[in-house]
Design a protein around this motif. Structure first.
Motif, mmCIF file in Angstrom:
data_model
loop_
_atom_site.group_PDB
_atom_site.id
_atom_site.type_symbol
_atom_site.label_atom_id
_atom_site.label_comp_id
_atom_site.label_asym_id
_atom_site.label_seq_id
_atom_site.Cartn_x
_atom_site.Cartn_y
_atom_site.Cartn_z
ATOM 1 N N ARG A 62 -76.894 -91.402 -44.285
ATOM 2 C CA ARG A 62 -75.706 -91.730 -45.282
ATOM 3 C C ARG A 62 -74.493 -90.976 -45.320
ATOM 4 N N PRO A 63 -73.535 -91.099 -45.528
ATOM 5 C CA PRO A 63 -72.188 -89.907 -45.615
ATOM 6 C C PRO A 63 -72.111 -89.392 -47.137
ATOM 7 N N ALA A 64 -72.300 -88.185 -47.138
ATOM 8 C CA ALA A 64 -72.116 -87.131 -48.019
ATOM 9 C C ALA A 64 -71.238 -87.725 -48.651
ATOM 10 N N ARG A 65 -69.942 -88.047 -48.478
ATOM 11 C CA ARG A 65 -68.964 -88.214 -49.386
ATOM 12 C C ARG A 65 -68.964 -89.965 -49.175
ATOM 13 N N ILE A 66 -68.800 -90.179 -50.728
ATOM 14 C CA ILE A 66 -68.430 -91.668 -50.724
ATOM 15 C C ILE A 66 -68.643 -92.804 -49.822
ATOM 16 N N MET A 67 -66.902 -92.387 -50.080
ATOM 17 C CA MET A 67 -65.880 -92.482 -48.957
ATOM 18 C C MET A 67 -64.699 -92.117 -48.047
ATOM 19 N N HIS A 68 -65.292 -92.315 -46.985
ATOM 20 C CA HIS A 68 -64.292 -91.654 -46.130
ATOM 21 C C HIS A 68 -63.501 -92.879 -45.931
ATOM 22 N N ASP A 69 -61.834 -91.827 -45.539
ATOM 23 C CA ASP A 69 -60.679 -92.324 -45.164
ATOM 24 C C ASP A 69 -60.255 -93.695 -46.077
ATOM 25 N N SER A 70 -60.515 -92.746 -47.666
ATOM 26 C CA SER A 70 -59.777 -94.273 -48.711
ATOM 27 C C SER A 70 -58.482 -94.510 -48.816
ATOM 28 N N GLU A 71 -58.723 -95.836 -49.401
ATOM 29 C CA GLU A 71 -57.184 -95.698 -49.656
ATOM 30 C C GLU A 71 -55.988 -95.316 -50.451
ATOM 31 N N LYS A 72 -56.858 -94.265 -51.567
ATOM 32 C CA LYS A 72 -56.564 -93.821 -52.695
ATOM 33 C C LYS A 72 -55.879 -92.050 -52.182
ATOM 34 N N ASP A 73 -56.877 -92.003 -51.732
ATOM 35 C CA ASP A 73 -56.803 -90.789 -51.013
ATOM 36 C C ASP A 73 -55.716 -90.381 -49.850
ATOM 37 N N ASN A 74 -56.034 -91.257 -49.185
ATOM 38 C CA ASN A 74 -54.215 -92.045 -48.104
ATOM 39 C C ASN A 74 -53.384 -91.686 -49.360
ATOM 40 N N GLN A 75 -52.934 -92.400 -49.611
ATOM 41 C CA GLN A 75 -51.765 -92.285 -50.564
ATOM 42 C C GLN A 75 -51.209 -91.230 -51.045
ATOM 43 N N GLN A 76 -52.766 -90.448 -51.745
ATOM 44 C CA GLN A 76 -52.014 -89.220 -51.696
ATOM 45 C C GLN A 76 -51.518 -88.203 -50.880
ATOM 46 N N LEU A 77 -52.564 -88.035 -50.178
ATOM 47 C CA LEU A 77 -51.769 -87.733 -48.386
ATOM 48 C C LEU A 77 -50.416 -88.067 -47.947
ATOM 49 N N ARG A 78 -50.442 -89.517 -47.990
ATOM 50 C CA ARG A 78 -48.903 -89.863 -47.709
ATOM 51 C C ARG A 78 -47.541 -89.356 -48.603
#
Length: 100
Positions: A70-86
């Motif tokens: 089980r990955p340590a991160r809750i959700m990888h490649d999250s749309e919310k995070d990606n929006q902030q990166l964009r």
């Protein structure tokens, strides 16, 4: 002749405004980010982005070898995070466009 009231008046009307204006000027000159700081921030951003991609790859490899992983991160490649990166990438692109 008493000098204390004169000294107090001079301190209030000359000394205090001088100290305040001195530090306001210092604050305004130090408030801006330098070009070197911008370059460093961009390098750190690119490094963090590469590390995030590597972390995703490592988690995928481990998950393919071990189905119970089980990955340590809750959700990888999250749309919310990606929006902030964009948004951040757009700001960097605008800044580069303005510098040219």
């Amino acid at each position: 002749m008493e000098f204390e009231p004169v000294i107090a008046i001079i301190a209030i009307f000359i000394g205090l405004p001088w100290v305040i204006l001195h530090y306001v000027t210092k604050w305004k000159t130090n408030a801006s980010i330098t070009t070197d700081d911008e370059v460093l921030l961009e390098e750190l951003y690119n490094l963090a982005k590469r590390l995030d991609d590597r972390m995703d790859t490592v988690e995928r490899l481990v998950a393919s070898d071990n189905p119970e992983f089980r990955p340590a991160r809750i959700m990888h490649d999250s749309e919310k995070d990606n929006q902030q990166l964009r948004e951040l990438e757009e700001l960097i692109a605008e800044k580069k466009g303005a510098m040219k």
